[in-house]
Scaffold this motif. Structure first.
Motif, PDB file in Angstrom:
ATOM      1  N   HIS A   1       0.819  -1.223   0.000  1.00  0.00           N
ATOM      2  CA  HIS A   1       0.000   0.000   0.000  1.00  0.00           C
ATOM      3  C   HIS A   1       0.850   1.270   0.000  1.00  0.00           C
TER       4      HIS A   1
ATOM      5  N   VAL B   1       0.912   4.053  -3.145  1.00  0.00           N
ATOM      6  CA  VAL B   1       0.432   5.417  -2.910  1.00  0.00           C
ATOM      7  C   VAL B   1       1.526   6.441  -3.254  1.00  0.00           C
TER       8      VAL B   1
ATOM      9  N   GLN C   1      -5.627   3.066   0.846  1.00  0.00           N
ATOM     10  CA  GLN C   1      -4.731   3.976   0.141  1.00  0.00           C
ATOM     11  C   GLN C   1      -5.186   5.425   0.292  1.00  0.00           C
TER      12      GLN C   1
ATOM     13  N   GLN D   1      -2.934   8.552   1.631  1.00  0.00           N
ATOM     14  CA  GLN D   1      -2.791   9.825   0.899  1.00  0.00           C
ATOM     15  C   GLN D   1      -3.026  10.997   1.848  1.00  0.00           C
TER      16      GLN D   1
END
Ligand code: GLU
Length: 279
Positions: free
Chosen positions: A195, A199, A223, A227
């Motif tokens: 992950h 990202v 994800q 962020q």
């Protein structure tokens, strides 16, 4: 921002029809938007990734008629970038060390039961210091509790789904990162996990649209949280249907699905594949 999408295979086997469908769907979308198409090799798993699979992926995609930006980003060459992001999260106290072995995590779980999402926290400082002293390996886990406090809750976490999730989810989606528990962001062996790498790379490569199979819909929820924590932009998501074979089952490496190279050797053409896939 210029439309940009990607195909991000892991070189742990040869590509099959399901991969072809995904790569062609993303490539066609980029063409339709006169945008960018990026190929990314997700090879952080050094034990399962092999150069010969990467070579075969490039060959198969070229055979399908795809072209992509150069140079191709290979995740294994950027481990220090990922480690730096872990440092950022650590400085914000969003991650903690987890020394548990897979066996310990599986205690009480019957073999047929799926692994439960793990939620925990750091060990008491003396216990942790002792383990570090002995050189015990550890993973870094994201603390959902710390993330929730940092963001003031997860209510504002949303993403746009232009395709559909497995239950037909589409439109503005509220992310539910909590269902995955405290996920591992840095594995014991390589210091990064899927992950986090995805990202960071999606942001770095200016990906505006993540086009991939519905089997990764749940990944978008996690994800999206990463962020937010790393101050990265959120792409638009377009999860596509999964291609199924004549037996109604999706194509998968583990089921020994016929590979693209086998199809090619058997004389199948890319146009025939496209027609079969309604592309
Ligand atoms: N590398 C992943 C896979 O092969 C895909 C990751 C993604 O598209 O986000 O399943």
């Amino acid at each position: 921002m210029l439309f940009a999408t990607r195909f991000a295979p892991s070189p742990t086997g040869h590509l099959h029809r399901g991969h072809a469908f995904s790569a062609l769907t993303a490539f066609d979308a980029a063409q339709a938007e006169r945008g960018r198409f990026v190929l990314r090799i997700e090879d952080i798993d050094a034990t399962r990734s092999r150069p010969e699979f990467e070579a075969s992926i490039l060959e198969d995609l070229a055979w399908l008629g795809l072209t992509w930006e150069q140079p191709v980003r290979r995740q294994s060459e950027h481990l220090t970038d990922y480690h730096r992001a872990i440092d950022v999260l650590r400085d914000k106290s969003l991650v903690y060390r987890c020394f548990r072995t897979r066996k310990e995590l599986d205690i009480g779980r019957a073999p047929h039961e799926p692994a439960q999402p793990f939620v925990g926290g750091p060990l008491p400082p003396e216990e942790e210091a002792a383990k570090l002293e002995c050189g015990e390996a550890f993973a870094w886990r994201l603390s959902l509790d710390a993330a929730r406090s940092a963001l003031g809750g997860f209510d504002g976490l949303t993403f746009i789904e232009e395709g559909g999730g497995p239950e037909g989810e589409t439109g503005l989606i509220r992310a539910r990162p909590e269902t995955a528990g405290d996920i591992v962001l840095a594995r014991k062996d390589v210091g990064v996990a899927y992950h986090l790498a995805v990202v960071l790379d999606d942001a770095l490569q200016g990906i505006t649209h993540v086009i991939r199979g519905q089997d990764l819909f749940e990944a978008a929820h996690i994800q999206r949280l990463l962020q937010a924590l790393l101050d990265l932009p959120t792409p638009t998501y377009r999860h596509h249907r999964l291609l199924v074979g004549p037996d109604g089952k999706r194509y998968a490496k583990r089921d020994k699905a016929q590979t693209l190279r086998e199809l090619r050797t058997a004389g199948v053409t890319p146009d025939q594949l496209r027609a079969e896939m309604d592309l």
